[in-house]
Every structure is written in C-alpha cells, then in structure tokens.
Design an enzyme around this catalytic site. Structure first.
Site, PDB file in Angstrom:
ATOM      1  CG  ASP A 136      -1.913   1.180   1.201  1.00 53.91           C
ATOM      2  OD1 ASP A 136      -2.535   1.432   0.154  1.00 53.91           O
ATOM      3  OD2 ASP A 136      -2.018   1.853   2.240  1.00 53.91           O
ATOM      4  CB  CYS A 190     -17.125  -3.781 -16.348  1.00 53.58           C
ATOM      5  SG  CYS A 190     -16.244  -3.543 -14.802  1.00 53.58           S
ATOM      6  CB  CYS A 193     -22.339  -3.788 -15.233  1.00 53.16           C
ATOM      7  SG  CYS A 193     -22.636  -3.376 -13.509  1.00 53.16           S
ATOM      8  CB  CYS A 196     -19.703   0.991  -9.373  1.00 52.73           C
ATOM      9  SG  CYS A 196     -19.054   0.903 -11.051  1.00 52.73           S
ATOM     10  CB  CYS A 200     -20.718   6.827  -6.787  1.00 52.78           C
ATOM     11  SG  CYS A 200     -19.707   8.056  -5.941  1.00 52.78           S
ATOM     12  CB  CYS A 220     -13.764   9.508  -3.172  1.00 50.13           C
ATOM     13  SG  CYS A 220     -13.943   7.858  -2.520  1.00 50.13           S
ATOM     14  CB  CYS A 247     -17.340   5.200   0.996  1.00 48.17           C
ATOM     15  SG  CYS A 247     -18.732   4.929  -0.133  1.00 48.17           S
ATOM     16  CB  CYS A 250     -18.339   2.049  -6.014  1.00 47.42           C
ATOM     17  SG  CYS A 250     -16.779   2.297  -5.177  1.00 47.42           S
ATOM     18  CB  CYS A 254     -19.379  -4.714  -7.664  1.00 47.56           C
ATOM     19  SG  CYS A 254     -18.548  -5.541  -9.031  1.00 47.56           S
TER      20      CYS A 254
HETATM   21  C1  B12 Z   1      -4.756   6.747  -3.050  1.00 44.98           C
HETATM   22  C2  B12 Z   1      -5.542   5.510  -2.749  1.00 44.98           C
HETATM   23  C3  B12 Z   1      -6.909   5.668  -2.498  1.00 44.98           C
HETATM   24  C4  B12 Z   1      -7.653   6.970  -2.775  1.00 44.98           C
HETATM   25  C5  B12 Z   1      -7.877   7.084  -4.295  1.00 44.98           C
HETATM   26  C6  B12 Z   1      -8.446   5.788  -4.905  1.00 44.98           C
HETATM   27  C7  B12 Z   1      -8.360   5.658  -6.415  1.00 44.98           C
HETATM   28  N1  B12 Z   1      -9.287   4.922  -6.986  1.00 44.98           N
HETATM   29  O1  B12 Z   1      -7.456   6.204  -7.030  1.00 44.98           O
HETATM   30  C8  B12 Z   1      -8.935   6.784  -1.929  1.00 44.98           C
HETATM   31  C9  B12 Z   1      -8.724   7.410  -0.546  1.00 44.98           C
HETATM   32  C10 B12 Z   1     -10.198   7.368  -2.529  1.00 44.98           C
HETATM   33  C11 B12 Z   1      -8.976   5.273  -1.795  1.00 44.98           C
HETATM   34  C12 B12 Z   1     -10.134   4.570  -1.492  1.00 44.98           C
HETATM   35  C13 B12 Z   1     -10.163   3.185  -1.371  1.00 44.98           C
HETATM   36  N2  B12 Z   1      -9.120   2.344  -1.334  1.00 44.98           N
HETATM   37 CO1  B12 Z   1      -7.304   2.862  -1.777  1.00 44.98          CO
HETATM   38  N3  B12 Z   1      -5.513   3.168  -2.325  1.00 44.98           N
HETATM   39  C14 B12 Z   1      -4.910   4.239  -2.734  1.00 44.98           C
HETATM   40  C15 B12 Z   1      -3.466   3.915  -3.113  1.00 44.98           C
HETATM   41  C16 B12 Z   1      -2.541   4.303  -1.954  1.00 44.98           C
HETATM   42  C17 B12 Z   1      -2.974   4.578  -4.418  1.00 44.98           C
HETATM   43  C18 B12 Z   1      -3.984   4.474  -5.570  1.00 44.98           C
HETATM   44  C19 B12 Z   1      -3.617   5.336  -6.744  1.00 44.98           C
HETATM   45  O2  B12 Z   1      -2.476   5.382  -7.157  1.00 44.98           O
HETATM   46  N4  B12 Z   1      -4.612   6.041  -7.308  1.00 44.98           N
HETATM   47  C20 B12 Z   1      -4.449   6.803  -8.524  1.00 44.98           C
HETATM   48  C21 B12 Z   1      -5.204   6.093  -9.643  1.00 44.98           C
HETATM   49  C22 B12 Z   1      -4.966   6.790 -10.980  1.00 44.98           C
HETATM   50  O3  B12 Z   1      -4.623   4.818  -9.673  1.00 44.98           O
HETATM   51  P1  B12 Z   1      -5.476   3.463  -9.600  1.00 44.98           P
HETATM   52  O4  B12 Z   1      -6.857   3.655  -9.148  1.00 44.98           O
HETATM   53  O5  B12 Z   1      -4.666   2.460  -8.873  1.00 44.98           O
HETATM   54  O6  B12 Z   1      -5.539   3.178 -11.163  1.00 44.98           O
HETATM   55  C23 B12 Z   1      -4.485   2.519 -11.866  1.00 44.98           C
HETATM   56  C24 B12 Z   1      -5.018   1.268 -12.531  1.00 44.98           C
HETATM   57  O7  B12 Z   1      -6.321   1.022 -12.160  1.00 44.98           O
HETATM   58  C25 B12 Z   1      -4.853   1.526 -14.019  1.00 44.98           C
HETATM   59  N5  B12 Z   1      -6.086   1.841 -14.741  1.00 44.98           N
HETATM   60  C26 B12 Z   1      -7.033   2.716 -14.443  1.00 44.98           C
HETATM   61  N6  B12 Z   1      -7.971   2.714 -15.359  1.00 44.98           N
HETATM   62  C27 B12 Z   1      -7.621   1.808 -16.292  1.00 44.98           C
HETATM   63  C28 B12 Z   1      -8.256   1.424 -17.458  1.00 44.98           C
HETATM   64  C29 B12 Z   1      -7.650   0.439 -18.258  1.00 44.98           C
HETATM   65  C30 B12 Z   1      -8.337   0.030 -19.492  1.00 44.98           C
HETATM   66  C31 B12 Z   1      -6.418  -0.142 -17.856  1.00 44.98           C
HETATM   67  C32 B12 Z   1      -5.759  -1.131 -18.700  1.00 44.98           C
HETATM   68  C33 B12 Z   1      -5.810   0.276 -16.665  1.00 44.98           C
HETATM   69  C34 B12 Z   1      -6.414   1.237 -15.898  1.00 44.98           C
HETATM   70  O8  B12 Z   1      -4.012   2.665 -14.160  1.00 44.98           O
HETATM   71  C35 B12 Z   1      -4.034   3.456 -12.989  1.00 44.98           C
HETATM   72  C36 B12 Z   1      -2.628   3.999 -12.756  1.00 44.98           C
HETATM   73  O9  B12 Z   1      -1.759   2.935 -12.513  1.00 44.98           O
HETATM   74  C37 B12 Z   1      -3.544   2.361  -3.316  1.00 44.98           C
HETATM   75  C38 B12 Z   1      -2.264   1.601  -2.977  1.00 44.98           C
HETATM   76  C39 B12 Z   1      -1.218   1.722  -4.079  1.00 44.98           C
HETATM   77  N7  B12 Z   1       0.025   1.954  -3.689  1.00 44.98           N
HETATM   78  O10 B12 Z   1      -1.525   1.605  -5.252  1.00 44.98           O
HETATM   79  C40 B12 Z   1      -4.735   1.955  -2.387  1.00 44.98           C
HETATM   80  C41 B12 Z   1      -5.673   0.836  -2.861  1.00 44.98           C
HETATM   81  C42 B12 Z   1      -5.991   1.101  -4.306  1.00 44.98           C
HETATM   82  N8  B12 Z   1      -6.865   1.059  -2.046  1.00 44.98           N
HETATM   83  C43 B12 Z   1      -7.485  -0.014  -1.696  1.00 44.98           C
HETATM   84  C44 B12 Z   1      -8.724  -0.039  -0.984  1.00 44.98           C
HETATM   85  C45 B12 Z   1      -9.101  -1.356  -0.342  1.00 44.98           C
HETATM   86  C46 B12 Z   1      -9.521   1.106  -0.914  1.00 44.98           C
HETATM   87  C47 B12 Z   1     -10.984   1.223  -0.417  1.00 44.98           C
HETATM   88  C48 B12 Z   1     -11.848  -0.008  -0.647  1.00 44.98           C
HETATM   89  C49 B12 Z   1     -10.989   1.601   1.096  1.00 44.98           C
HETATM   90  C50 B12 Z   1     -12.343   2.078   1.584  1.00 44.98           C
HETATM   91  N9  B12 Z   1     -13.288   1.193   1.814  1.00 44.98           N
HETATM   92  O11 B12 Z   1     -12.560   3.250   1.776  1.00 44.98           O
HETATM   93  C51 B12 Z   1     -11.471   2.451  -1.223  1.00 44.98           C
HETATM   94  C52 B12 Z   1     -11.984   2.047  -2.616  1.00 44.98           C
HETATM   95  C53 B12 Z   1     -12.447   3.222  -3.434  1.00 44.98           C
HETATM   96  C54 B12 Z   1     -12.318   2.964  -4.928  1.00 44.98           C
HETATM   97  N10 B12 Z   1     -13.434   2.761  -5.596  1.00 44.98           N
HETATM   98  O12 B12 Z   1     -11.200   2.957  -5.443  1.00 44.98           O
HETATM   99  C55 B12 Z   1      -6.792  -1.257  -2.223  1.00 44.98           C
HETATM  100  C56 B12 Z   1      -7.569  -1.785  -3.456  1.00 44.98           C
HETATM  101  C57 B12 Z   1      -7.662  -3.300  -3.592  1.00 44.98           C
HETATM  102  C58 B12 Z   1      -8.464  -3.669  -4.833  1.00 44.98           C
HETATM  103  N11 B12 Z   1      -9.040  -4.862  -4.819  1.00 44.98           N
HETATM  104  O13 B12 Z   1      -8.565  -2.927  -5.773  1.00 44.98           O
HETATM  105  C59 B12 Z   1      -5.336  -0.673  -2.545  1.00 44.98           C
HETATM  106  C60 B12 Z   1      -4.615  -1.354  -3.705  1.00 44.98           C
HETATM  107  C61 B12 Z   1      -4.524  -0.811  -1.234  1.00 44.98           C
HETATM  108  C62 B12 Z   1      -4.014  -2.240  -0.999  1.00 44.98           C
HETATM  109  N12 B12 Z   1      -2.720  -2.433  -0.934  1.00 44.98           N
HETATM  110  O14 B12 Z   1      -4.785  -3.176  -0.867  1.00 44.98           O
HETATM  111  N13 B12 Z   1      -7.751   4.719  -2.019  1.00 44.98           N
HETATM  112  S1  SF4 Z   2     -20.561  -2.543 -10.533  1.00 49.97           S
HETATM  113 FE1  SF4 Z   2     -18.795  -3.912 -10.826  1.00 49.97          FE
HETATM  114  S2  SF4 Z   2     -19.206  -4.969 -12.772  1.00 49.97           S
HETATM  115 FE2  SF4 Z   2     -20.570  -3.182 -12.677  1.00 49.97          FE
HETATM  116  S3  SF4 Z   2     -19.427  -1.585 -13.783  1.00 49.97           S
HETATM  117 FE3  SF4 Z   2     -18.994  -1.343 -11.596  1.00 49.97          FE
HETATM  118  S4  SF4 Z   2     -17.106  -2.496 -11.277  1.00 49.97           S
HETATM  119 FE4  SF4 Z   2     -17.946  -3.182 -13.253  1.00 49.97          FE
HETATM  120  S1  SF4 Z   3     -15.967   4.784  -2.335  1.00 52.51           S
HETATM  121 FE1  SF4 Z   3     -18.059   5.676  -2.155  1.00 52.51          FE
HETATM  122  S2  SF4 Z   3     -17.814   7.861  -2.625  1.00 52.51           S
HETATM  123 FE2  SF4 Z   3     -15.939   6.816  -3.313  1.00 52.51          FE
HETATM  124  S3  SF4 Z   3     -16.317   6.323  -5.466  1.00 52.51           S
HETATM  125 FE3  SF4 Z   3     -16.996   4.533  -4.325  1.00 52.51          FE
HETATM  126  S4  SF4 Z   3     -19.184   4.894  -3.918  1.00 52.51           S
HETATM  127 FE4  SF4 Z   3     -18.305   6.839  -4.568  1.00 52.51          FE
END
Ligand code: B12
Ligand code: SF4
Ligand code: SF4
Length: 351
Positions: A136, A190, A193, A196, A200, A220, A247, A250, A254
C-alpha cells in the site's frame, strides 16, 4: 576411496514453489509481473495533473514519479510477485465503518508478516536473492501491477476485481532480483454494467475522456473521511451520510461481489464492523488508543474519528444523539467542535 564431486545444481525460481508458498502464507491470489516501465503510468500522471489526488499530497509530490518503474524502488528488481489477501467477512456489519477496517489488526502489518513468511520459504527453495516487500504505502501502482500479474481487471469502480473472488481483497507485492515468467491480464468483465457509477452518492466516478472511468479523489467519501484532515466544507459533511470511516458503496453494488468468498484470517474477523455511533462518540482518548491503535481506524486519529462521528450523527437527524453532540461541541479540537455544532443545527432543523 575417492569421493566424487557432486555438481552444484543451480536452483531456478519456479512457479510451483511460489504458488505453494503464497497459499501457505494465506494469499488466495498470486501472480507475476515484470519489473519494467509501467504502461499505466501516463494514466496516473494525467489523474494527478487533473488535480484528482485532492488532499493526498503524497501522490502528487516528487514521490509520484517513482511509480513510473518498480526499479526506482529496487534497482536489481526483475520480477514483481503480486499477492491478494481476502478480507471479506460475514459481519456484524454496518456501513459506518468500511469493511476493510472491521478487523482487530491493520492489514499493512498482517500482509507484511505473511509476505515475509512467503519470502523466507522462497529463499530456502531458490537460494539467495534481493527483495523488497511493499504493501500500500510504497510508490507503486499496485492495481496496475496486479492486473498485469493476472489477478483481475480494473472495474469501472476502479477496483481490481477477480473472478471468482470479487474485489474484497488487499494487494501486496514483493520485488525480487530473480526472473520469473510473467502472467497476462484477464479480460475486463464489467460488460455493460454501470451499477457502481449510478450508486456512488457523490458522483465521484467520472468519465476519463477516453471511454473509461476514473475516481475523482476530491469527490470520494473515502478521501473525506480517511484522508482529509481538519474542518470539512459543509457540502462534504452533508454528502458523507452515515459514513464514519471509508465507503464501500461502489463495491457493495458490484455483481462480482455477490458471492465473494470470506476470509479465515483471524485478524480480519469483524470486531469493529457494527460499532454504534454513540459508543464511538463516548470513547476517551485512552480508550480510542487501546481499541484502535493496531487497526486501520488509527489513521484518522482520535479527533478525526470524532469529527466523522459528529457528521454522521447530524446526517442521521436522530434526536437521540443530541446529548452526545452537545458534549462534542465542547471539544478542544476545532474540527470536532465545528462538525458537532453543525450537526446540532441539523437536528434542530429536523425538529
Ligand atoms: C490513493 C488511494 C486511495 C484513494 C484514491 C483511490 C483511487 N481509486 O485512485 C482513496 C482514498 C479514494 C482510496 C479509497 C479506497 N481504497 Co485505496 N488506495 C490508494 C493507493 C494508496 C494509491 C492508488 C492510486 O495510485 N490512485 C491513482 C489512480 C490513478 O490509480 P489506480 O486507481 O490504482 O488506477 C491505476 C489502474 O487502475 C490503471 N487503470 C485505471 N484505469 C484503467 C483502465 C484500463 C483500461 C487499464 C488497462 C488500466 C487502468 O491505471 C491506474 C494507474 O496505474 C492504493 C495503494 C497503491 N500503492 O496503489 C490503495 C488501494 C488502491 N486502495 C485499496 C482499498 C481497499 C480502498 C478502499 C476499498 C478503502 C475504503 N473502503 O474506503 C477504497 C476504494 C475506493 C475505490 N473505488 O477505489 C486497495 C484496493 C484493492 C483492490 N481490490 O482494488 C489498494 C490497492 C490498497 C491495498 N494495498 O490493498 N484509495
Ligand atoms: S458494478 Fe462492478 S461490474 Fe458493474 S461496472 Fe462497476 S465495477 Fe464493473
Ligand atoms: S468509495 Fe463511495 S464515494 Fe468513493 S467512489 Fe466509491 S461509492 Fe463513490
């Protein structure tokens, strides 16, 4: 008698040993990615330059660039072992505290310990190699790596989703100086669908301009309740609803989580899932420390949790919280006081 020299058979890293060690260490999901330039890094850069990291400065400062390539963390890295650890449980649950924080122990500690146990086994099997454990907090694109390692696809909710495990799992990695054959990403399931996106409450899942979706961290509830310090703007308070820590909406909606497996990890069994708001509001700093020091909830610190409890009490519009809020409105902490006063006004408005 002449002793024959037994030739030293070089130990080669093999997938079977990795799979066995990963399973023994408690990881339901495992795979391998190359330690190479990250193809997804431009997605990250765009996200940051569009301001979507919001208050999470650590994503946007000089550490951001380290995510371009895992070798910036360990120059000798050749492969990345990617692991997924389930955290889903049967409850008792409430949506106030998100699922990943229901357990008695913080996942960073649990995963690190398990990854170390796995590495120790692999050192025995493969001989010496350099490694670095990440969970993480390291500047790694964990979801991108896990996708490349075949652990799942990136859903529209931006979570990594696995068929059949769903998305209730944590990610961890081990960078290693050995080369293992890399996996490949599974297909995106996905389909049409968009549950999510529609569910949200703050419309934080937004179009990325290229036909996909991304999460705007500024919108968020998870950011607001876990990452954002101090007094929150009034709109954010109102939109936080009953959420005290994170939260899950989303992911709750799913379809891939409908039959998600539960974990047998003791540390993740739900002890803090159903805690009532009144109970949280009544905690002393010492009680907060004793109960949450080792859990993810520690991240908000005492004042942050009380601030969020006050918000949720206000949003409930339930007069039973009046006394609690009156007490919180005398807090020494500016944010707790401001949120409690705002919440009291909300209860008054209801009356
Ligand atoms: C910052 C962060 C957050 C932020 C921003 C989240 C976000 N979606 O960006 C906040 C505080 C909102 C957050 C919330 C949560 N988080 Co968080 N978070 C992180 C952290 C530290 C960095 C994520 C990041 O770099 N975000 C920036 C965006 C741009 O990056 P990304 O979402 O990872 O997207 C990448 C890929 O998905 C890909 N990508 C995106 N779109 C597409 C499309 C295509 C076609 C392709 C090929 C690739 C691709 O490229 C992006 C850049 O690499 C990671 C740990 C880590 N070091 O990665 C944990 C992590 C993502 N979090 C995690 C968790 C568990 C959560 C929560 C469930 C916690 C909660 N209940 O509140 C929520 C989930 C919310 C959500 N829907 O994402 C887990 C996710 C596990 C999983 N199964 O996905 C991680 C991996 C931590 C861990 N080690 O387990 N988080
Ligand atoms: S609810 Fe799950 S399956 Fe549906 S669009 Fe969102 S991530 Fe994909
Ligand atoms: S974690 Fe909650 S507020 Fe954040 S994107 Fe998912 S549904 Fe929306």
């Amino acid at each position: 008698m002449i002793r024959e020299e037994i030739p030293l058979i070089p130990k080669t890293p093999d997938r079977a040993s990795f799979a066995a060690a990963a399973q023994r260490a408690g990881f339901a999901l495992h795979g391998v990615a190359d330690a190479a330039v990250m193809a997804d890094y431009p997605i990250y850069q765009q996200w940051v330059s569009d301001g979507m990291a919001g208050p999470m400065g650590y994503l946007a400062d000089h550490r951001g660039a380290l995510r371009a390539d895992p070798r910036t963390l360990m120059a000798s890295a050749r492969s990345v072992l990617c692991l997924g650890r389930l955290y889903n449980t049967d409850g008792p649950a409430s949506s106030a505290v998100s699922r990943y924080a229901w357990g008695a122990e913080d996942y960073h500690d649990v995963l690190r310990r398990s990854l170390q146990a796995m590495v120790d086994e692999l050192l025995e099997a493969w001989g010496p190699f350099e490694y670095r454990i990440c969970v993480d907090t390291a500047p790694l694109l964990e979801r991108s790596l896990a996708r490349e390692a075949g652990l799942g696809w990136i859903g529209r909710n931006t979570c990594l989703i696995n068929q059949p495990a769903g998305s209730w799992f944590f990610l961890g990695e081990v960078l290693i100086s050995l080369k293992l054959t890399a996996d490949s990403p599974p297909p995106d399931r996905c389909g049409t669908c968009r549950r999510c996106i529609d569910a949200c409450p703050t419309q934080a899942l937004v179009p990325d301009g290229a036909g996909g979706w991304r999460l705007d961290g500024r919108l968020c509830i998870s950011t607001w309740t876990i990452e954002q310090r101090g007094v929150l703007p009034e709109e954010q308070r109102a939109e936080s609803g009953g959420h005290v820590f994170g939260c899950d909406i989303c992911q709750e909606v799913c379809p891939w989580n409908r039959r998600a497996p539960v974990t047998d990890e003791t540390a993740f069994q739900a002890v803090n899932g159903g805690t009532a708001l009144a109970e949280l509001a009544a905690l002393s700093p010492e009680e907060f420390r004793a109960r949450f020091r080792k859990t993810p909830l520690w991240r908000t610190k005492y004042a942050g949790l009380l601030r969020n409890v006050a918000t949720a009490m206000g949003n409930s519009r339930d007069p039973k919280y009046r006394e609690h809020l009156q007490r919180l409105s005398a807090s020494e902490d500016d944010a707790v006081r401001a949120h409690a006063e705002w919440a009291l006004l909300r209860l008054e408005a209801e009356r």
